[in-house]
Motif scaffolding. Structure first.
Motif, PDB file in Angstrom:
ATOM      1  N   LEU B  69       2.680  -6.398   9.626  1.00 14.93           N
ATOM      2  CA  LEU B  69       1.083  -6.492   9.689  1.00 14.93           C
ATOM      3  C   LEU B  69       0.328  -5.804   8.468  1.00 14.93           C
ATOM      4  N   ASN B  70       1.004  -4.777   8.021  1.00 12.67           N
ATOM      5  CA  ASN B  70       0.534  -3.968   6.975  1.00 12.67           C
ATOM      6  C   ASN B  70       0.754  -4.710   5.532  1.00 12.67           C
ATOM      7  N   PRO B  71      -0.453  -4.977   4.940  1.00 10.59           N
ATOM      8  CA  PRO B  71      -0.123  -5.688   3.606  1.00 10.59           C
ATOM      9  C   PRO B  71       0.412  -4.806   2.642  1.00 10.59           C
ATOM     10  N   TRP B  72       0.137  -3.465   2.458  1.00  6.01           N
ATOM     11  CA  TRP B  72       0.677  -2.704   1.851  1.00  6.01           C
ATOM     12  C   TRP B  72       2.434  -2.709   2.081  1.00  6.01           C
ATOM     13  N   MET B 103      -1.518 -11.510   2.419  1.00  9.45           N
ATOM     14  CA  MET B 103      -1.293 -10.704   3.625  1.00  9.45           C
ATOM     15  C   MET B 103      -2.689  -9.877   3.994  1.00  9.45           C
ATOM     16  N   LYS B 104      -3.508  -9.575   3.040  1.00 10.07           N
ATOM     17  CA  LYS B 104      -4.781  -8.966   3.360  1.00 10.07           C
ATOM     18  C   LYS B 104      -5.768 -10.002   3.746  1.00 10.07           C
ATOM     19  N   VAL B 106      -4.668 -13.026   5.369  1.00  7.44           N
ATOM     20  CA  VAL B 106      -4.132 -13.502   6.673  1.00  7.44           C
ATOM     21  C   VAL B 106      -4.664 -12.512   7.852  1.00  7.44           C
ATOM     22  N   THR B 107      -4.145 -11.219   7.447  1.00  6.30           N
ATOM     23  CA  THR B 107      -4.352 -10.062   8.635  1.00  6.30           C
ATOM     24  C   THR B 107      -5.763  -9.765   8.757  1.00  6.30           C
ATOM     25  N   GLY B 108      -6.435  -9.877   7.609  1.00  6.55           N
ATOM     26  CA  GLY B 108      -8.032  -9.468   7.714  1.00  6.55           C
ATOM     27  C   GLY B 108      -8.093  -7.797   7.496  1.00  6.55           C
ATOM     28  N   ASN B 109      -6.999  -7.240   7.272  1.00  4.41           N
ATOM     29  CA  ASN B 109      -6.849  -5.588   7.210  1.00  4.41           C
ATOM     30  C   ASN B 109      -7.401  -5.106   5.940  1.00  4.41           C
TER      31      ASN B 109
END
Lengths: 240, 109
Positions: B69-72, B103-104, B106-109
């Motif tokens: 879940l971490n885009p980085w 990913m950013k 999708v996850t909204g992180n």
């Protein structure tokens, strides 16, 4: 290829890192403004000192009213890794006139080292044109760094949410793109693995000492594995 | 802080920064590099570049963040795999950046 085309190649190779650096330049300018420092100070830092992470650390120390010697000593420690870059590049610059070496020393930043150093290994730069590629890389980065600093100051305050855009990821991806071609033998894999583990374990050490410690341990690992491999090779009976 | 103090900060920082960067270059034409050091230095690019980015990719403010879940982390992993398989720098960067921003989103992180 003439010198301008070589400089262009250096600038091109640096584009991802220039994009990745934009938020930092803006952030530096806006933080300087937020700390009531004049635009002249911010511009002098970016154009004369020209040392990304050390500039941020200095802002923090100024805000904390640290004495001058602490600021300078911290700058020294934060920039120590550049000695490694200089040592590694020696073989490619020793034949150049002093004036050029003085200029190249000024531009010895992470991004230019990262962009240009592998080009010598991959054959797209050599002793005859490498300095032109290098200067193209650092001048384009220098230009971006100073323009974004001024923009950051003029924007006056913290640009909302800038640090959450994630533009810095461009630098992560670029460095991975630079590192992966090296990962072909055990010594390089060893250096890579030690760098990953140690930089994460030591990441909370002050003044980026963790980065320096992790780098030295990784270099030592690569060197030891390399020496071991070549000793082994030397011991094997020669096949004629 | 007074202007004089700020000026001294700029001058002092310039002297140590430039000093570190240029000292070896100045003596480059005379310096003899011992062979072992020369051999060790070729590991500097991999070591330092990895050490700069690994904490960015594997940790966040709360510590270790090795998570899908971490885009980085996911972006760096995608770039690493692409780089190892295809060994093409531009492709590695592009795929890493695209995966990161997807990913950013999708996850909204």
């Amino acid at each position: 290829m003439n010198s301008f085309q070589n400089a262009q190649r250096g600038a091109l190779a640096s584009i991802p890192m220039i994009i990745g650096g934009i938020p930092f330049g803006l952030l530096f300018g806006s933080l300087a403004a937020a700390n009531d420092l004049s635009i002249w100070f911010a511009v002098a830092m970016s154009s004369i000192v020209f040392a990304g992470s050390a500039q941020f650390v200095a802002l923090g120390l100024i805000a904390a009213d640290a004495p001058l010697w602490v600021i300078i000593l911290t700058t020294f420690v934060v920039n120590l890794r550049h000695i490694l870059y200089a040592a590694d590049l020696l073989r490619y610059v020793r034949h150049l006139p002093l004036k050029l070496r003085l200029l190249m020393g000024f531009g010895l930043i992470d991004e230019t080292y990262a962009a240009v150093r592998p080009m010598y290994d991959m054959g797209s730069a050599d002793k005859s044109n490498g300095h032109q590629v290098y200067i193209g890389s650092f001048l384009s980065f220098y230009l971006m760094w100073n323009i974004t600093t001024i923009m950051g100051v003029l924007a006056g305050e913290f640009i909302p949410g800038l640090s959450e855009w994630g533009l810095e990821f461009a630098m992560v991806a670029t460095f991975i793109g630079i590192v992966t071609p090296y990962l072909k033998s055990t010594p390089y894999w060893g250096a890579f693995a030690v760098a990953v583990v140690c930089s994460v374990v030591f990441r909370d050490m002050p003044n980026q000492m963790g980065l320096i410690v992790a780098t030295l341990l990784a270099v030592a690992t690569g060197y030891l594995l390399d020496t071991k491999a070549s000793n082994k090779k030397a011991k094997e009976p020669a096949r004629v | 802080m007074s202007n004089v103090e700020l000026l001294l900060i700029v001058v002092g920082m310039f002297l140590v920064t430039y000093g570190i960067r240029v000292t070896l270059f100045v003596g480059a034409n005379r310096a003899e590099m011992p062979e072992w050091l020369d051999k060790a230095l070729k590991f500097v690019p991999v070591s330092v570049l990895t050490a700069i980015i690994a904490p960015m990719a594997l940790t966040n403010d709360n510590g270790l963040a090795v998570s899908l879940l971490n885009p980085w982390f996911v972006g760096a992993l995608a770039a690493l795999i692409t780089g190892l398989v295809f060994k093409r720098q531009l492709l590695t960067i592009s795929i890493g950046v695209v995966v990161f921003f997807l990913m950013k989103m999708v996850t909204g992180n």
